[in-house]
Design an enzyme around this catalytic site. Structure first.
Site, short mmCIF file in Angstrom:
data_model
loop_
_atom_site.label_atom_id
_atom_site.label_comp_id
_atom_site.label_asym_id
_atom_site.label_seq_id
_atom_site.Cartn_x
_atom_site.Cartn_y
_atom_site.Cartn_z
N ARG A 177 0.81 -1.22 0.00
CA ARG A 177 0.00 0.00 0.00
C ARG A 177 0.85 1.27 0.00
O ARG A 177 0.48 2.26 -0.63
CB ARG A 177 -0.94 -0.03 1.20
CG ARG A 177 -1.99 -1.13 1.10
CD ARG A 177 -3.03 -1.04 2.18
NE ARG A 177 -4.03 -2.09 2.03
CZ ARG A 177 -5.09 -2.22 2.84
NH1 ARG A 177 -5.28 -1.37 3.83
NH2 ARG A 177 -5.96 -3.20 2.64
N ASP A 233 -14.86 9.02 9.92
CA ASP A 233 -13.82 8.06 9.59
C ASP A 233 -12.48 8.78 9.58
O ASP A 233 -12.42 10.01 9.43
CB ASP A 233 -14.07 7.43 8.21
CG ASP A 233 -13.35 6.09 8.06
OD1 ASP A 233 -13.96 5.05 8.39
OD2 ASP A 233 -12.18 6.09 7.64
#
Length: 299
Positions: free
Chosen positions: A47, A159
């Protein structure tokens, strides 16, 4: 002139060694409370490699130096975005939504009709990912506590990931994700895309009217919204936290829960080992423990 094509330079894939992994582990736990085990090395490397390519950096050591340099806070946010997990679905862990629709919300509706509680409700969906959870909650609330009956409801979706939060605000998903939405709720609250939006579905205006959005780092309580909340969903995120951060988040959320509220954890989470003054209602669902009335000693 040679007939052979020029040789293209192949960029070497950077290697995430144990030292670099330890640096990112410490940084991510400090910033977000998320504990990355050594077994996550391939995930972290994969990632973060995208960020290295974007920035033209050749090593994880160079990327760590970049992301921790003053003035690069925006890149730190992108790094955390890259490492967040966004697995979710509508009405995930359906027993929780069954509890809401069959027991909790009907009780509150009856109390509101009798004047035993105000007809207002605040809900917090923490670590909401791409929005399926908070919109599922909003559908349940509007079904049981409609504005036409005098109810005012608010669903706060938060979030850590800015990318996920943008998706939540769009309220737009592939139509195939509708399969887990009960048909009456799907018909009442979702719009089916046509023409250029064929194959998509969008949250209807009734849902959008009750939604609120904010980026919140659960590891930084100073960023949290003020309570009280009648319902707090914090599901399937604390499994990624270290023990100390997990306890701190749960304590903070319970302080923001109303005395008659409900706190929902994910199926793999519990309050074991955490001294919380709550009662278990159902699997991974808790409510503040009722305190006996104060007594006064007579002389």
């Amino acid at each position: 002139m040679s007939a052979h094509p020029p040789q293209l330079r192949v960029m070497e894939t950077p290697v995430l060694g144990p030292r670099e992994l330890a640096l990112f582990q410490a940084l991510v736990e400090k910033e977000a409370g998320i504990h990355l085990s050594a077994a996550k090395d391939a995930l972290v490397a994969n990632r973060l490699s995208r960020r290295l390519r974007e920035l033209g950096l050749s090593s994880f050591k160079a990327y760590y130096a970049y992301v921790t340099e003053r003035g690069h806070e925006a890149e730190k946010v992108r790094m955390l975005d890259s490492l967040c997990t966004h697995e979710t679905s509508f009405f995930r862990e359906p027993q929780h939504f069954d509890l809401l629709r069959e027991r909790i919300l009907p009780d509150w509706a009856a109390q509101g009709a009798k004047g035993m509680r105000p007809r207002t409700l605040r809900v917090w969906s923490a670590a909401c990912s791409t929005g399926e959870e908070p919109y599922s909650l909003a559908m349940c609330l509007l079904e049981a506590l409609p504005p036409g009956a005098g109810w005012s409801v608010e669903v706060l979706a938060t979030d850590l990931s800015t990318w996920a939060l943008e998706r939540t605000q769009q309220g737009l998903w592939d139509l195939e994700r509708s399969r887990t939405i009960p048909q009456p709720l799907l018909k009442a609250f979702m719009l089916k895309g046509v023409r250029s939006q064929e194959g998509l579905m969008k949250a209807g205006p009734e849902l959008r009217a009750v939604m609120r959005f904010a980026r919140v780092n659960l590891n930084s309580e100073g960023e949290w919204p003020a309570g009280p909340f009648d319902i707090i969903f914090c599901r399937n995120v604390l499994i990624y936290f270290g023990a100390e951060a997990r306890k701190r988040v749960i304590d903070g959320m319970l302080r923001r829960l109303s005395p008659s509220g409900y706190f929902f954890l994910g199926h793999a989470e519990s309050l074991i080992g955490i001294n919380a003054d709550v009662s278990s209602v159902s699997a991974n669902v808790y409510t503040p423990r009722a305190r006996p009335p104060a007594t006064h000693r007579t002389r």
